[in-house]
Design a protein around this motif. Sequence first.
Motif, PDB file in Angstrom:
ATOM      1  N   MET A  81     -32.252  20.022 -54.765  1.00  0.00           N
ATOM      2  CA  MET A  81     -32.251  19.889 -53.314  1.00  0.00           C
ATOM      3  C   MET A  81     -32.526  18.467 -52.843  1.00  0.00           C
ATOM      4  O   MET A  81     -32.061  18.089 -51.776  1.00  0.00           O
ATOM      5  N   THR A  82     -33.237  17.678 -53.612  1.00  0.00           N
ATOM      6  CA  THR A  82     -33.510  16.297 -53.195  1.00  0.00           C
ATOM      7  C   THR A  82     -32.229  15.452 -53.151  1.00  0.00           C
ATOM      8  O   THR A  82     -32.225  14.389 -52.546  1.00  0.00           O
ATOM      9  N   GLU A  83     -31.155  15.931 -53.774  1.00  0.00           N
ATOM     10  CA  GLU A  83     -29.870  15.217 -53.763  1.00  0.00           C
ATOM     11  C   GLU A  83     -28.984  15.620 -52.590  1.00  0.00           C
ATOM     12  O   GLU A  83     -27.924  15.037 -52.379  1.00  0.00           O
ATOM     13  N   LEU A  84     -29.402  16.624 -51.838  1.00  0.00           N
ATOM     14  CA  LEU A  84     -28.620  17.102 -50.701  1.00  0.00           C
ATOM     15  C   LEU A  84     -28.579  16.021 -49.619  1.00  0.00           C
ATOM     16  O   LEU A  84     -29.619  15.501 -49.213  1.00  0.00           O
ATOM     17  N   SER A  85     -27.381  15.671 -49.164  1.00  0.00           N
ATOM     18  CA  SER A  85     -27.223  14.611 -48.173  1.00  0.00           C
ATOM     19  C   SER A  85     -25.949  14.850 -47.369  1.00  0.00           C
ATOM     20  O   SER A  85     -25.122  15.701 -47.719  1.00  0.00           O
ATOM     21  N   ALA A  86     -25.798  14.047 -46.314  1.00  0.00           N
ATOM     22  CA  ALA A  86     -24.561  14.125 -45.529  1.00  0.00           C
ATOM     23  C   ALA A  86     -23.367  13.787 -46.415  1.00  0.00           C
ATOM     24  O   ALA A  86     -22.303  14.399 -46.293  1.00  0.00           O
ATOM     25  N   GLU A  87     -23.521  12.820 -47.318  1.00  0.00           N
ATOM     26  CA  GLU A  87     -22.429  12.452 -48.230  1.00  0.00           C
ATOM     27  C   GLU A  87     -22.066  13.604 -49.164  1.00  0.00           C
ATOM     28  O   GLU A  87     -20.880  13.873 -49.381  1.00  0.00           O
ATOM     29  N   SER A  88     -23.071  14.278 -49.713  1.00  0.00           N
ATOM     30  CA  SER A  88     -22.778  15.379 -50.642  1.00  0.00           C
ATOM     31  C   SER A  88     -22.129  16.558 -49.921  1.00  0.00           C
ATOM     32  O   SER A  88     -21.445  17.361 -50.551  1.00  0.00           O
ATOM     33  N   VAL A 123     -26.719  27.749 -48.201  1.00  0.00           N
ATOM     34  CA  VAL A 123     -27.141  26.754 -49.177  1.00  0.00           C
ATOM     35  C   VAL A 123     -27.968  27.449 -50.241  1.00  0.00           C
ATOM     36  O   VAL A 123     -29.065  27.929 -49.972  1.00  0.00           O
ATOM     37  N   GLY A 124     -27.400  27.531 -51.442  1.00  0.00           N
ATOM     38  CA  GLY A 124     -28.109  28.086 -52.594  1.00  0.00           C
ATOM     39  C   GLY A 124     -28.963  26.987 -53.201  1.00  0.00           C
ATOM     40  O   GLY A 124     -28.439  26.081 -53.841  1.00  0.00           O
TER      41      GLY A 124
END
Length: 126
Positions: free
Chosen positions: A48-55, A73-74
């Motif tokens: 979840m720490t990698e979740l971003s607008a870009e991703s 969002v799983g």
Amino acid sequence: MDLTPLIPTGRQIIESYGDGRFRVAGAVYEGSVLVFPQATLAWSVTMMTELSAESLAPVAAQADAGEIDLLLVGCGPRLAMIPKDLRAQLRAKGVVMEPMDTGAAARTYNVLMAEGRRVAAALIAV
């Protein structure tokens, strides 16, 4: 109850998940995935720490095209919170984000697809 006959032909259905992979509409995907009504994409997010607008850019594109209005969002094995600013960015495009563990997100996606909802799922592999 078999939900498969209730889903229109060509729609993406999550058939199984676990061991770091997903089976969606007969195809196996290693790692995380973005599942849209018409297509499934490999997704580089592993936590979840990698979740971003870009991703979530493919989700934003689908929202801009009017294809989805709900994103499940799983979060992996456990529910995690989504940053407010990220929620607001997608909400501005008309997409509501609903976090839950990956298993619940996969099951919920299938039920909502059967209901004809405009839903997508961002699923972190477990």
